[in-house]
Design a protein around this motif. Structure first.
Motif, mmCIF file in Angstrom:
data_model
loop_
_atom_site.group_PDB
_atom_site.id
_atom_site.type_symbol
_atom_site.label_atom_id
_atom_site.label_comp_id
_atom_site.label_asym_id
_atom_site.label_seq_id
_atom_site.Cartn_x
_atom_site.Cartn_y
_atom_site.Cartn_z
ATOM 1 N N GLN A 193 1.025 -0.936 -0.002
ATOM 2 C CA GLN A 193 0.103 0.312 -0.299
ATOM 3 C C GLN A 193 1.113 1.358 -0.143
ATOM 4 O O GLN A 193 0.953 2.329 -0.893
ATOM 5 N N LEU A 194 1.769 1.280 0.886
ATOM 6 C CA LEU A 194 2.488 2.293 1.153
ATOM 7 C C LEU A 194 3.498 2.568 -0.111
ATOM 8 O O LEU A 194 3.381 3.567 -0.974
ATOM 9 N N ALA A 195 4.169 1.654 -1.232
ATOM 10 C CA ALA A 195 5.087 1.851 -2.402
ATOM 11 C C ALA A 195 3.960 2.018 -3.357
ATOM 12 O O ALA A 195 3.924 3.084 -4.287
ATOM 13 N N ARG A 196 2.738 1.832 -3.579
ATOM 14 C CA ARG A 196 1.460 2.190 -4.667
ATOM 15 C C ARG A 196 1.986 3.735 -3.917
ATOM 16 O O ARG A 196 1.217 4.839 -5.107
ATOM 17 N N LEU A 197 1.550 3.953 -2.708
ATOM 18 C CA LEU A 197 0.892 5.707 -2.696
ATOM 19 C C LEU A 197 2.445 6.839 -2.357
ATOM 20 O O LEU A 197 2.155 7.447 -2.987
ATOM 21 N N LEU A 198 3.687 5.862 -2.738
ATOM 22 C CA LEU A 198 4.985 6.846 -3.081
ATOM 23 C C LEU A 198 4.988 6.704 -4.600
ATOM 24 O O LEU A 198 6.051 7.606 -5.206
ATOM 25 N N GLY A 199 3.198 5.958 -5.441
ATOM 26 C CA GLY A 199 3.767 6.089 -7.049
ATOM 27 C C GLY A 199 4.988 5.452 -7.219
ATOM 28 O O GLY A 199 4.988 5.356 -9.057
ATOM 29 N N ALA A 200 5.211 4.279 -7.022
ATOM 30 C CA ALA A 200 5.422 3.251 -7.182
ATOM 31 C C ALA A 200 5.162 2.058 -8.167
ATOM 32 O O ALA A 200 3.367 2.008 -7.762
ATOM 33 N N HIS A 201 5.524 1.660 -9.147
ATOM 34 C CA HIS A 201 5.016 0.369 -9.574
ATOM 35 C C HIS A 201 5.562 -0.768 -9.022
ATOM 36 O O HIS A 201 6.423 -1.398 -8.361
ATOM 37 N N VAL A 202 4.612 -1.615 -8.638
ATOM 38 C CA VAL A 202 4.014 -2.776 -7.376
ATOM 39 C C VAL A 202 4.297 -4.509 -8.189
ATOM 40 O O VAL A 202 3.124 -4.905 -9.232
ATOM 41 N N VAL A 203 5.270 -5.223 -7.368
ATOM 42 C CA VAL A 203 5.549 -6.254 -8.249
ATOM 43 C C VAL A 203 5.334 -6.628 -6.696
ATOM 44 O O VAL A 203 6.722 -6.607 -6.095
ATOM 45 N N ALA A 204 4.382 -8.020 -6.796
ATOM 46 C CA ALA A 204 4.371 -8.463 -4.813
ATOM 47 C C ALA A 204 4.325 -10.271 -5.577
ATOM 48 O O ALA A 204 3.959 -11.121 -5.855
ATOM 49 N N VAL A 205 4.918 -10.522 -4.355
ATOM 50 C CA VAL A 205 6.016 -12.486 -4.101
ATOM 51 C C VAL A 205 4.753 -12.294 -2.871
ATOM 52 O O VAL A 205 5.154 -11.465 -1.948
ATOM 53 N N THR A 206 3.868 -13.817 -3.439
ATOM 54 C CA THR A 206 3.255 -14.600 -2.260
ATOM 55 C C THR A 206 2.763 -15.786 -2.975
ATOM 56 O O THR A 206 3.091 -15.918 -3.719
ATOM 57 N N SER A 207 2.310 -16.157 -2.330
ATOM 58 C CA SER A 207 1.871 -17.590 -2.865
ATOM 59 C C SER A 207 -0.074 -17.774 -3.535
ATOM 60 O O SER A 207 -0.547 -16.105 -3.225
ATOM 61 N N ALA A 208 -0.106 -18.701 -4.336
ATOM 62 C CA ALA A 208 -1.507 -18.177 -5.065
ATOM 63 C C ALA A 208 -2.409 -17.060 -3.673
ATOM 64 O O ALA A 208 -3.189 -16.970 -4.212
ATOM 65 N N ARG A 209 -2.444 -18.429 -2.855
ATOM 66 C CA ARG A 209 -3.979 -17.948 -1.812
ATOM 67 C C ARG A 209 -3.557 -16.498 -1.585
ATOM 68 O O ARG A 209 -4.860 -16.357 -1.515
#
Ligand code: NAP
Length: 345
Positions: free
Chosen positions: A195-211
């Motif tokens: 959320q903060l990376a988006r607020l700072l105006g960045a393009h966000v690539v997130a690593v997580t599991s499928a769920r």
């Protein structure tokens, strides 16, 4: 909280019977509170809820009636003795750094706060004690609670969101238009980092599991990498910042996906992280370790964003303080979605 009338001697250890025979000083009110403590390192079974005298705020401190407290991996690791180098081993130890509550009493030298104010904050360093009915905290390590948030929501913010903010803004120097890879995006820190990376105006690539793919997309991630089926660093284009929240991606391995002046930020104070930070001092790609600080200005910024609805805590569960062992066991699985919160009264 229970209340009893005692004299100063009673609190310093004289037997109650003996005390009645003596003309004591003016009776003072000694109040007691429930707090989670442990007497030795070990698994969750060492945790217990005990009654202790309410502490008194000293200079620059306030006494808070705690309504909710959030857990962090730091609580689990400290209780297990894995951080004893930092925490020391003076028992009993208390649990919890994140809290939300109401000011009950104010020590000398504290300006701008009054009894009854709703506040939230993070206890710096290792004393802990937020999982309690009351706690004494430093006045410069708290901020007014966002009015729109209930105590469990507010308690979920400080340590995790401060870490994410300080990692991305201060260590990563993330700027609008830049690309950031967030590894461990669905946990306590990661859900704020997205959320903060988006607020700072960045393009966000997130690593997580499928769920948790849908969850991190809903928080603002533009792209999602499933670490179970792809390499965590399998990005489509170089990134300006790698924020390794989970702590299993080494700087050396991430350099290939960083831009020439990119920064890798880790949360784990391991030897290889410190060595990378030192070694990268003379290279254009930087390695940094974030060490969260409880800063009032940052808490106020987070509170303002939360009030405006720009960030919102993701809460895995809210359980009563009596369920501390189960709550820590769950967090210790490292599969929590967002924050684990305890209500304390
Ligand atoms: N240095 C500091 O100041 C500081 C401050 C805060 C936290 N930390 C450290 O930062 C770390 C993360 O903290 P946290 O509160 O976010 O922890 P957390 O809430 O326990 O993180 C749990 C999340 O980790 C994800 N995860 C599990 N295995 C993963 C893997 N192999 N790859 C990527 N993600 C994985 C899980 O997602 P799935 O269920 O989808 O797998 C889960 O949502 C901890 O080690 C903590 O001690 C350091």
């Amino acid at each position: 909280m229970s209340e009893a009338f005692v004299t100063a001697e009673t609190t310093s250890g004289l037997a109650e019977g003996k005390e009645r025979l003596r003309p004591g000083p003016e009776p003072a009110i000694c109040t007691f509170m429930k707090v989670v403590e442990y007497q030795r390192f070990g698994d969750e079974s060492v945790l217990s809820v005990v009654e202790r005298p309410t502490p008194t705020p000293g200079r620059g401190q306030v006494l808070v009636d705690v309504f909710a407290a959030a857990l962090n991996p730091k609580d689990v690791l400290t209780r297990a003795g894995k951080l004893r180098f930092f925490s020391g081993q003076r028992f009993p130890m208390r649990v919890g750094y994140d809290w939300s509550g109401v000011v009950r009493a104010i020590g000398s030298g504290v300006e701008g706060l009054a009894a009854g104010d709703e506040v939230f904050g993070m206890i710096q360093a290792w004393a802990g004690g937020a999982v309690a009915e009351q706690v004494v905290v430093e006045a410069d390590q708290l901020a007014k609670k966002p009015a729109a948030l209930a105590h469990p929501q507010a308690a979920a913010i400080p340590l995790a969101a401060l870490t994410a903010l300080q990692a991305l803004r201060d260590e990563g120097r993330l700027e609008p238009g830049q690309r950031v890879l967030i590894n461990g995006a669905s946990g306590g820190v990661g859900t704020f980092a997205v959320q903060l990376a988006r607020l700072l105006g960045a393009h966000v690539v997130a690593v997580t599991s499928a769920r948790n793919a849908e969850l991190v997309r809903s928080l603002g991630a533009h792209e999602v990498i499933d670490y179970a089926t792809s390499r965590a660093t399998s990005v489509s284009a170089p990134v300006d910042v790698v924020f390794d929240v989970f702590g299993n991606q080494r700087f050396a391995a991430c350099r290939a996906v960083l831009t020439p002046s990119g920064t890798w930020v880790s949360t784990v104070p391991k030897l290889h992280v410190l060595a990378s930070q030192l070694g990268s001092r003379f290279s254009s790609q930087r390695a940094r370790l974030v060490l969260v600080r409880s800063r009032r200005a940052d808490l106020e910024q987070l509170a303002a964003w939360a009030s405006a609805g720009s960030i919102a805590p993701v809460i895995d569960r809210v359980v009563p303080m009596a369920d501390i062992a189960a709550a820590q066991r769950h967090l210790g699985t490292r599969r929590a979605r967002g924050k684990v919160v305890l209500t304390t009264r």
